[in-house]
Design a protein around this motif. Structure first.
Motif, PDB file in Angstrom:
ATOM      1  N   THR A  93       7.847  36.243  55.400  1.00  0.00           N
ATOM      2  CA  THR A  93       7.266  36.467  56.832  1.00  0.00           C
ATOM      3  C   THR A  93       8.725  37.145  57.845  1.00  0.00           C
ATOM      4  N   TYR A  94       7.909  38.117  58.921  1.00  0.00           N
ATOM      5  CA  TYR A  94       8.578  39.092  59.575  1.00  0.00           C
ATOM      6  C   TYR A  94       8.334  39.817  61.041  1.00  0.00           C
ATOM      7  N   THR A  95       8.402  39.963  61.344  1.00  0.00           N
ATOM      8  CA  THR A  95       7.943  40.598  63.294  1.00  0.00           C
ATOM      9  C   THR A  95       8.013  42.166  63.471  1.00  0.00           C
ATOM     10  N   THR A  96       7.366  42.392  63.984  1.00  0.00           N
ATOM     11  CA  THR A  96       7.026  44.036  64.081  1.00  0.00           C
ATOM     12  C   THR A  96       6.331  43.626  65.263  1.00  0.00           C
ATOM     13  N   PRO A  97       6.738  45.195  66.350  1.00  0.00           N
ATOM     14  CA  PRO A  97       5.313  45.472  67.728  1.00  0.00           C
ATOM     15  C   PRO A  97       4.157  45.013  67.066  1.00  0.00           C
ATOM     16  N   SER A  98       4.054  44.180  68.542  1.00  0.00           N
ATOM     17  CA  SER A  98       2.644  44.259  68.678  1.00  0.00           C
ATOM     18  C   SER A  98       1.638  45.008  69.100  1.00  0.00           C
ATOM     19  N   CYS A  99       0.551  45.152  68.205  1.00  0.00           N
ATOM     20  CA  CYS A  99      -0.805  45.340  68.477  1.00  0.00           C
ATOM     21  C   CYS A  99      -1.149  44.929  69.824  1.00  0.00           C
ATOM     22  N   ALA A 100      -1.541  43.663  69.448  1.00  0.00           N
ATOM     23  CA  ALA A 100      -2.205  42.969  70.530  1.00  0.00           C
ATOM     24  C   ALA A 100      -1.798  42.803  72.161  1.00  0.00           C
ATOM     25  N   ILE A 101      -0.589  42.464  71.705  1.00  0.00           N
ATOM     26  CA  ILE A 101       0.054  41.831  73.501  1.00  0.00           C
ATOM     27  C   ILE A 101       1.067  42.538  73.451  1.00  0.00           C
ATOM     28  N   GLU A 102       1.660  42.458  74.542  1.00  0.00           N
ATOM     29  CA  GLU A 102       3.004  42.638  74.283  1.00  0.00           C
ATOM     30  C   GLU A 102       4.107  41.836  73.787  1.00  0.00           C
ATOM     31  N   GLY A 103       5.291  42.534  73.239  1.00  0.00           N
ATOM     32  CA  GLY A 103       6.085  41.365  72.316  1.00  0.00           C
ATOM     33  C   GLY A 103       6.093  41.843  70.843  1.00  0.00           C
ATOM     34  N   GLU A 104       6.388  40.562  69.873  1.00  0.00           N
ATOM     35  CA  GLU A 104       6.092  41.321  69.076  1.00  0.00           C
ATOM     36  C   GLU A 104       5.136  40.111  67.821  1.00  0.00           C
ATOM     37  N   ASP A 105       4.440  40.592  66.613  1.00  0.00           N
ATOM     38  CA  ASP A 105       3.734  39.854  65.624  1.00  0.00           C
ATOM     39  C   ASP A 105       4.001  39.066  64.559  1.00  0.00           C
ATOM     40  N   THR A 106       4.067  38.258  64.111  1.00  0.00           N
ATOM     41  CA  THR A 106       4.352  37.735  63.076  1.00  0.00           C
ATOM     42  C   THR A 106       3.562  38.200  61.885  1.00  0.00           C
ATOM     43  N   VAL A 107       4.170  38.329  60.631  1.00  0.00           N
ATOM     44  CA  VAL A 107       4.143  39.197  59.551  1.00  0.00           C
ATOM     45  C   VAL A 107       3.975  38.207  58.903  1.00  0.00           C
ATOM     46  N   THR A 116      -1.586  38.899  59.880  1.00  0.00           N
ATOM     47  CA  THR A 116      -0.653  39.337  61.207  1.00  0.00           C
ATOM     48  C   THR A 116      -0.986  38.293  62.737  1.00  0.00           C
ATOM     49  N   VAL A 117      -0.309  37.874  63.020  1.00  0.00           N
ATOM     50  CA  VAL A 117      -0.080  37.210  64.212  1.00  0.00           C
ATOM     51  C   VAL A 117       0.169  37.225  65.389  1.00  0.00           C
ATOM     52  N   PHE A 118      -0.333  36.959  66.643  1.00  0.00           N
ATOM     53  CA  PHE A 118       0.401  36.959  67.555  1.00  0.00           C
ATOM     54  C   PHE A 118       0.609  35.601  68.492  1.00  0.00           C
ATOM     55  N   ASP A 119       1.347  35.428  69.100  1.00  0.00           N
ATOM     56  CA  ASP A 119       1.213  34.218  70.426  1.00  0.00           C
ATOM     57  C   ASP A 119       1.159  35.038  72.059  1.00  0.00           C
ATOM     58  N   ASP A 120       0.315  34.124  72.287  1.00  0.00           N
ATOM     59  CA  ASP A 120      -0.571  34.790  73.325  1.00  0.00           C
ATOM     60  C   ASP A 120      -0.096  33.650  74.799  1.00  0.00           C
ATOM     61  N   GLY A 121       0.738  33.102  74.485  1.00  0.00           N
ATOM     62  CA  GLY A 121       1.153  31.837  75.345  1.00  0.00           C
ATOM     63  C   GLY A 121       0.559  29.878  74.531  1.00  0.00           C
ATOM     64  N   SER A 122      -0.199  30.195  74.053  1.00  0.00           N
ATOM     65  CA  SER A 122      -1.103  28.593  74.038  1.00  0.00           C
ATOM     66  C   SER A 122      -1.230  28.826  72.639  1.00  0.00           C
ATOM     67  N   GLY A 123      -0.397  29.585  71.451  1.00  0.00           N
ATOM     68  CA  GLY A 123       0.028  29.803  70.301  1.00  0.00           C
ATOM     69  C   GLY A 123      -0.597  30.668  69.308  1.00  0.00           C
ATOM     70  N   GLU A 124      -0.714  30.452  68.410  1.00  0.00           N
ATOM     71  CA  GLU A 124      -0.665  32.016  67.313  1.00  0.00           C
ATOM     72  C   GLU A 124      -2.090  32.053  66.834  1.00  0.00           C
ATOM     73  N   GLU A 125      -2.483  33.297  67.479  1.00  0.00           N
ATOM     74  CA  GLU A 125      -3.662  33.653  66.550  1.00  0.00           C
ATOM     75  C   GLU A 125      -3.670  34.586  65.844  1.00  0.00           C
ATOM     76  N   ILE A 126      -4.665  34.869  65.244  1.00  0.00           N
ATOM     77  CA  ILE A 126      -5.229  35.927  64.117  1.00  0.00           C
ATOM     78  C   ILE A 126      -5.381  36.678  64.702  1.00  0.00           C
ATOM     79  N   TYR A 127      -4.769  37.811  64.801  1.00  0.00           N
ATOM     80  CA  TYR A 127      -4.710  39.593  64.624  1.00  0.00           C
ATOM     81  C   TYR A 127      -5.463  40.641  63.421  1.00  0.00           C
TER      82      TYR A 127
END
Length: 193
Positions: A93-107, A116-127
């Motif tokens: 797993t690694y992190t990268t600048p997010s395409c979906a939100i401000e912050g980082e995505d986890t791959v 690739t997932v992003f966390d919008d504050g309510s948990g990880e969602e699939i991007y």
């Protein structure tokens, strides 16, 4: 002479029996046959039309259903919650600048694909879900190395072109297929932002 007189009444009686047994109140039998043939043709046409309507309804339903990907019993869909426990352990797993939100995505990197997932504050969602292994197929049967003709056979020609990519959109999801010399070199599901 007697034989001649007997034959005539027997012939007349036989003709009478045939006419009266075959009669159904309608002396023109050809109308009955034509009517039955027409009824059968109309029933067949109605059945074919119903079957055609069912196919169209199924295609419309499939086109409106979001894209999803299934792997070892887990169904992954862009925009939905990601539960890593449903999949085998990720290779890395690694992190990268997010395409979906401000912050980082986890791959999450698996042997055959990346999620690739992003966390919008309510948990990880699939991007997005990106294919790596040429033996991996979409639920419809598309794999890396397939031809443009195969893509169109499976998904139709209702796509948008973006350079060497063709993009199919369903709801808030998209399937992006990148081609080189009309051969699939990349397959990715992603969330429409």
């Amino acid at each position: 002479m007697m034989k001649k007189y007997m034959i005539i009444p027997l012939t007349a009686m036989l003709a009478f029996v045939l006419v009266s047994c075959g009669s159904t109140g309608n002396t023109d039998l050809s109308d009955q046959v034509i009517t039955r043939s027409t009824d059968t043709a109309e029933e067949t046409e109605a059945t074919q039309e119903e079957a055609s309507n069912e196919v169209v309804e199924q295609e419309v339903q499939e086109e409106s259903e979001p894209f999803s990907f299934a792997y070892e019993g887990a169904v992954l869909m862009p925009g939905e919650a990601f539960d890593a426990s449903l999949l085998p352990t990720a290779d890395s797993t690694y992190t990268t600048p997010s395409c979906a939100i401000e912050g980082e995505d986890t791959v999450y990197n698996y042997t055959a694909f990346e999620v690739t997932v992003f966390d919008d504050g309510s948990g990880e969602e699939i991007y997005s879900i990106y294919f790596i292994d040429p033996n991996l197929t979409t639920p419809e049967g598309l794999a890396l190395g397939d031809s443009l003709a195969r893509v169109e056979e499976l998904y139709g020609t209702g796509y948008e072109e973006d350079g060497t990519a063709i993009v199919y959109t369903r709801g808030e999801t998209r399937l992006t297929v990148i081609l080189q010399n009309e051969m699939v070199i990349s397959i990715e599901y992603s969330l429409v932002l």
